[in-house]
Design a protein around this motif. Structure first.
Motif, PDB file in Angstrom:
ATOM      1  N   UNK A  19      -4.908   3.193  10.383  1.00  0.00           N
ATOM      2  CA  UNK A  19      -4.703   2.430   9.020  1.00  0.00           C
ATOM      3  C   UNK A  19      -4.694   0.655   9.749  1.00  0.00           C
ATOM      4  N   UNK A  20      -3.743   0.087  10.809  1.00  0.00           N
ATOM      5  CA  UNK A  20      -4.319  -1.665  11.231  1.00  0.00           C
ATOM      6  C   UNK A  20      -5.905  -1.703  11.610  1.00  0.00           C
ATOM      7  N   UNK A  21      -6.182  -0.421  11.981  1.00  0.00           N
ATOM      8  CA  UNK A  21      -7.591  -1.195  12.274  1.00  0.00           C
ATOM      9  C   UNK A  21      -8.095  -1.184  10.905  1.00  0.00           C
ATOM     10  N   UNK A  22      -8.068  -0.253  10.268  1.00  0.00           N
ATOM     11  CA  UNK A  22      -8.858  -0.008   8.998  1.00  0.00           C
ATOM     12  C   UNK A  22      -8.359  -1.789   8.136  1.00  0.00           C
ATOM     13  N   UNK A  23      -7.264  -2.061   8.411  1.00  0.00           N
ATOM     14  CA  UNK A  23      -7.231  -3.064   7.291  1.00  0.00           C
ATOM     15  C   UNK A  23      -8.016  -4.394   8.120  1.00  0.00           C
ATOM     16  N   UNK A  24      -7.796  -3.627   9.458  1.00  0.00           N
ATOM     17  CA  UNK A  24      -8.543  -5.275  10.457  1.00  0.00           C
ATOM     18  C   UNK A  24     -10.291  -5.072   9.331  1.00  0.00           C
ATOM     19  N   UNK A  25     -10.407  -4.060   9.218  1.00  0.00           N
ATOM     20  CA  UNK A  25     -11.984  -4.331   8.908  1.00  0.00           C
ATOM     21  C   UNK A  25     -12.134  -4.938   8.048  1.00  0.00           C
ATOM     22  N   UNK A  26     -10.947  -4.243   7.018  1.00  0.00           N
ATOM     23  CA  UNK A  26     -11.721  -4.887   5.978  1.00  0.00           C
ATOM     24  C   UNK A  26     -10.973  -6.280   5.211  1.00  0.00           C
ATOM     25  N   UNK A  27     -10.150  -6.932   5.622  1.00  0.00           N
ATOM     26  CA  UNK A  27      -9.659  -8.171   6.089  1.00  0.00           C
ATOM     27  C   UNK A  27     -11.310  -9.152   6.224  1.00  0.00           C
ATOM     28  N   UNK A  28     -11.158  -8.151   7.827  1.00  0.00           N
ATOM     29  CA  UNK A  28     -12.339  -9.451   8.563  1.00  0.00           C
ATOM     30  C   UNK A  28     -14.314  -9.352   7.596  1.00  0.00           C
ATOM     31  N   UNK A  29     -14.391  -8.098   6.224  1.00  0.00           N
ATOM     32  CA  UNK A  29     -15.081  -7.989   5.681  1.00  0.00           C
ATOM     33  C   UNK A  29     -15.231  -9.319   4.431  1.00  0.00           C
ATOM     34  N   UNK A  30     -13.743  -8.962   3.992  1.00  0.00           N
ATOM     35  CA  UNK A  30     -13.633 -10.559   3.188  1.00  0.00           C
ATOM     36  C   UNK A  30     -13.787 -11.432   3.653  1.00  0.00           C
TER      37      UNK A  30
ATOM     38  N   UNK B 275       1.008  -1.043   0.055  1.00  0.00           N
ATOM     39  CA  UNK B 275       0.205   0.004   0.117  1.00  0.00           C
ATOM     40  C   UNK B 275       0.504   1.142   0.593  1.00  0.00           C
ATOM     41  N   UNK B 276       0.007   2.163  -0.207  1.00  0.00           N
ATOM     42  CA  UNK B 276       1.060   3.500  -0.825  1.00  0.00           C
ATOM     43  C   UNK B 276       1.216   4.227   0.693  1.00  0.00           C
ATOM     44  N   UNK B 277       1.974   4.384   1.197  1.00  0.00           N
ATOM     45  CA  UNK B 277       1.937   4.771   3.499  1.00  0.00           C
ATOM     46  C   UNK B 277       1.629   6.573   2.994  1.00  0.00           C
ATOM     47  N   UNK B 278       1.172   7.147   1.777  1.00  0.00           N
ATOM     48  CA  UNK B 278       0.712   8.134   2.305  1.00  0.00           C
ATOM     49  C   UNK B 278      -0.741   8.855   1.745  1.00  0.00           C
ATOM     50  N   UNK B 279      -1.100   6.838   1.372  1.00  0.00           N
ATOM     51  CA  UNK B 279      -2.700   7.473   0.915  1.00  0.00           C
ATOM     52  C   UNK B 279      -3.210   6.542   2.222  1.00  0.00           C
ATOM     53  N   UNK B 280      -3.850   7.455   2.204  1.00  0.00           N
ATOM     54  CA  UNK B 280      -4.677   6.625   3.924  1.00  0.00           C
ATOM     55  C   UNK B 280      -5.527   5.321   3.657  1.00  0.00           C
ATOM     56  N   UNK B 281      -5.863   4.134   4.028  1.00  0.00           N
ATOM     57  CA  UNK B 281      -6.486   2.932   4.137  1.00  0.00           C
ATOM     58  C   UNK B 281      -7.768   3.444   4.235  1.00  0.00           C
ATOM     59  N   UNK B 282      -8.961   3.418   3.809  1.00  0.00           N
ATOM     60  CA  UNK B 282     -10.529   3.107   4.494  1.00  0.00           C
ATOM     61  C   UNK B 282     -11.141   2.482   4.291  1.00  0.00           C
ATOM     62  N   UNK B 283     -11.639   2.102   5.662  1.00  0.00           N
ATOM     63  CA  UNK B 283     -12.340   0.298   5.874  1.00  0.00           C
ATOM     64  C   UNK B 283     -13.749   0.305   5.095  1.00  0.00           C
ATOM     65  N   UNK B 284     -13.545  -0.591   4.761  1.00  0.00           N
ATOM     66  CA  UNK B 284     -14.847  -0.861   4.487  1.00  0.00           C
ATOM     67  C   UNK B 284     -16.389  -1.802   5.558  1.00  0.00           C
ATOM     68  N   UNK B 285     -16.851  -1.325   6.654  1.00  0.00           N
ATOM     69  CA  UNK B 285     -17.588  -2.271   6.877  1.00  0.00           C
ATOM     70  C   UNK B 285     -18.329  -3.150   6.963  1.00  0.00           C
ATOM     71  N   UNK B 286     -18.555  -4.774   6.837  1.00  0.00           N
ATOM     72  CA  UNK B 286     -19.486  -5.411   6.565  1.00  0.00           C
ATOM     73  C   UNK B 286     -21.248  -4.657   7.496  1.00  0.00           C
ATOM     74  N   UNK B 287     -22.042  -4.774   6.001  1.00  0.00           N
ATOM     75  CA  UNK B 287     -23.172  -3.956   6.919  1.00  0.00           C
ATOM     76  C   UNK B 287     -23.817  -4.927   7.768  1.00  0.00           C
ATOM     77  N   UNK B 288     -24.378  -4.658   9.358  1.00  0.00           N
ATOM     78  CA  UNK B 288     -24.875  -5.464   9.870  1.00  0.00           C
ATOM     79  C   UNK B 288     -24.112  -6.239  10.124  1.00  0.00           C
ATOM     80  N   UNK B 289     -22.686  -5.833  10.567  1.00  0.00           N
ATOM     81  CA  UNK B 289     -21.704  -6.660  11.751  1.00  0.00           C
ATOM     82  C   UNK B 289     -21.445  -6.134  13.000  1.00  0.00           C
ATOM     83  N   UNK B 290     -21.369  -6.682  13.746  1.00  0.00           N
ATOM     84  CA  UNK B 290     -21.509  -6.052  15.313  1.00  0.00           C
ATOM     85  C   UNK B 290     -19.517  -5.813  15.319  1.00  0.00           C
ATOM     86  N   UNK B 291     -19.133  -6.741  14.567  1.00  0.00           N
ATOM     87  CA  UNK B 291     -17.586  -7.142  15.099  1.00  0.00           C
ATOM     88  C   UNK B 291     -17.396  -5.769  13.992  1.00  0.00           C
TER      89      UNK B 291
END
Length: 73
Positions: free
Chosen positions: A53-64, A12-28
């Motif tokens: 950035x770490x939390x955003x990546x965790x959200x995106x991994x959880x969404x997948x 990932x480009x360190x200058x571009x922030x990682x934006x999370x995409x949470x899964x709809x209706x997921x409590x986690x």
């Protein structure tokens, strides 16, 4: 001896922030997203871009994982 090329690694480009995409209706995802919002708010005492950035990546991994388990529509 295996001489095949390894899979390319995408960084990932360190200058571009990682934006999370949470899964709809997921409590986690919702809890992680709330934490991300707190971490990205400059006025917050918990402001930490690197942890955000770490939390955003965790959200995106959880969404997948959630998308993989979801039934096909």
């Amino acid at each position: 001896m295996d001489r095949s090329q390894p899979q390319p690694v995408e960084l990932t480009d360190p200058l571009v922030p990682v934006v999370p995409r949470p899964y709809p209706r997921c409590a986690v995802c919702k809890a992680l997203n709330d934490e991300w919002i707190t971490l990205t708010e400059p006025a917050s005492v918990h402001y930490d871009r690197f942890r955000a950035a770490d939390v955003a990546r965790e959200i995106n991994e959880h969404r997948r994982k959630d998308e993989a388990k979801a039934p096909a529509l």
